[in-house]
Design a protein around this motif. Structure first.
Motif, mmCIF file in Angstrom:
data_model
loop_
_atom_site.group_PDB
_atom_site.id
_atom_site.type_symbol
_atom_site.label_atom_id
_atom_site.label_comp_id
_atom_site.label_asym_id
_atom_site.label_seq_id
_atom_site.Cartn_x
_atom_site.Cartn_y
_atom_site.Cartn_z
ATOM 1 N N UNK A 92 0.827 -1.209 0.000
ATOM 2 C CA UNK A 92 0.000 0.000 0.000
ATOM 3 C C UNK A 92 0.863 1.263 0.000
ATOM 4 N N UNK A 93 2.005 1.215 0.697
ATOM 5 C CA UNK A 93 2.909 2.363 0.694
ATOM 6 C C UNK A 93 3.439 2.618 -0.714
ATOM 7 N N UNK A 94 3.781 1.549 -1.447
ATOM 8 C CA UNK A 94 4.246 1.710 -2.827
ATOM 9 C C UNK A 94 3.156 2.291 -3.718
ATOM 10 N N UNK A 95 1.902 1.862 -3.484
ATOM 11 C CA UNK A 95 0.788 2.397 -4.273
ATOM 12 C C UNK A 95 0.606 3.892 -4.000
ATOM 13 N N UNK A 96 0.667 4.277 -2.715
ATOM 14 C CA UNK A 96 0.560 5.700 -2.372
ATOM 15 C C UNK A 96 1.713 6.492 -2.981
ATOM 16 N N UNK A 97 2.894 5.894 -3.016
ATOM 17 C CA UNK A 97 4.057 6.571 -3.594
ATOM 18 C C UNK A 97 3.823 6.881 -5.078
ATOM 19 N N UNK A 98 3.220 5.934 -5.807
ATOM 20 C CA UNK A 98 2.926 6.181 -7.221
ATOM 21 C C UNK A 98 1.946 7.346 -7.386
ATOM 22 N N UNK A 107 2.188 19.695 -9.263
ATOM 23 C CA UNK A 107 2.325 20.641 -8.163
ATOM 24 C C UNK A 107 1.122 20.581 -7.222
ATOM 25 N N UNK A 108 0.602 19.364 -6.984
ATOM 26 C CA UNK A 108 -0.528 19.160 -6.084
ATOM 27 C C UNK A 108 -0.036 18.563 -4.774
ATOM 28 N N UNK A 109 -0.803 18.809 -3.710
ATOM 29 C CA UNK A 109 -0.520 18.221 -2.404
ATOM 30 C C UNK A 109 -1.750 17.424 -1.967
ATOM 31 N N UNK A 110 -1.654 16.097 -2.052
ATOM 32 C CA UNK A 110 -2.755 15.234 -1.670
ATOM 33 C C UNK A 110 -2.766 15.021 -0.158
ATOM 34 N N UNK A 111 -3.956 14.805 0.384
ATOM 35 C CA UNK A 111 -4.108 14.522 1.802
ATOM 36 C C UNK A 111 -4.981 13.284 1.977
ATOM 37 N N UNK A 112 -4.677 12.479 2.988
ATOM 38 C CA UNK A 112 -5.448 11.280 3.287
ATOM 39 C C UNK A 112 -6.062 11.405 4.671
#
Length: 304
Positions: A92-98, A107-112
């Protein structure tokens, strides 16, 4: 499973509220997760089967023998499940990294919202979606899962401003080159003036009948010197004006850049504030609060 603000969209019965491309990506990940889950279950089944084949060879067992067999089985199953859970976390960490890497190119900042990972209502909707997608008979994968995906272009909200600054810097370099050329011409004019002054001194030393002609030559030379001096002063003034214009233009550009950055920051804050004021956000917050209170009550009952 990974949750990335899916609550922003309304949920149909068996849909996630995403566009077709993103929903196909979710299905592709769920297919991978189901495959890994099946392998884990087969491993657990094989642990029990190995116990049956290796230890359950007699008709009667003592209590100590049963406890020993169960302890050994627990150790093996615990190790297998722990290894699979760790591997799932890393996956899951690798998926989030992609996803984050693609967002950074824009230039976006995603939040979970990690708290939403235990939202039972959303988990049930995902389960319903998985059931509808993978229990249909002979369901083939979508063609979008097979097609190669193009990487996003490296264009962000401030790309136009960066290009404008680059153009201004390029124009500034051209003006610097031009200013250097003018300075070179001015230096050459000064050299010529020095030569003319030297010639003037030589002419003044001439005696005899050539004095009249020398006076005329001197007058012409003085006129030339005066003209060159005026030209030199004009060139120097133009160079000073151009340099001042460039400095003012650079300061204005810096102010515009700071203003745009401030506007972008203000827009992000306003967007976040508006999102927190939406009905969907408040509803999900209330549901989460109720679920947390129910969990606390259940824990109290279990502890009693």
């Amino acid at each position: 499973t990974v949750y990335l603000s899916l609550c922003l969209y309304p949920y149909p019965q068996a849909e996630l509220g995403l566009n077709e491309h993103h929903q196909n990506e979710v299905i592709n990940y769920m297919r991978f997760a189901r495959f890994k889950r099946g392998l884990c279950l087969k491993t657990v089944d094989s642990c029990f089967q190995d116990l049956k084949d290796s230890r359950l060879v007699e008709e009667t067992f003592t209590v100590d023998e049963v406890i020993d067999m169960l302890d050994g089985l627990r150790t093996v199953v615990h190790s297998e499940v722990e290894s699979e859970l760790i591997n799932t976390t890393y996956t899951n960490v690798l998926l989030l990294r992609q996803l984050f890497s693609q967002a950074e190119k824009w230039y976006l900042k995603l939040q979970t919202d990690v708290s939403e990972l235990e939202n039972r209502e959303l988990l049930e909707q995902v389960a319903e979606f998985e059931k509808s997608e993978f229990t249909s008979s002979n369901k083939k994968p979508s063609a979008d899962l097979i097609k190669p995906k193009l990487a996003p272009l490296n264009e962000g909200g401030s790309e136009l401003l960066n290009k404008t600054v680059a153009c201004l810097q390029e124009e500034n370099e051209k003006l610097k080159v031009r200013l250097k050329t003018i300075e070179t011409q001015a230096t050459a004019a000064l050299d010529e003036k020095s030569k003319l002054e030297k010639s003037l001194k030589d002419l003044q030393m001439i005696q005899g009948d050539q004095k009249t002609n020398a006076n005329q030559d001197i007058t012409e030379l003085e006129n030339k010197v005066a003209a060159l001096k005026c030209q030199f002063e004009k060139t120097l003034n133009d160079s000073t004006a151009n340099q001042k214009f460039l400095e003012e233009n650079l300061v204005t550009t810096k102010h515009d850049l700071l203003k745009v950055r401030d506007q972008l920051s203000t827009a992000e804050k306003e967007l976040e504030k508006k999102f927190q004021q939406t009905a969907a956000y408040r509803n999900m917050k209330e549901i989460l609060t109720k679920k947390n209170e129910q969990i606390k009550d259940l824990r109290k009952k279990l502890s009693k």
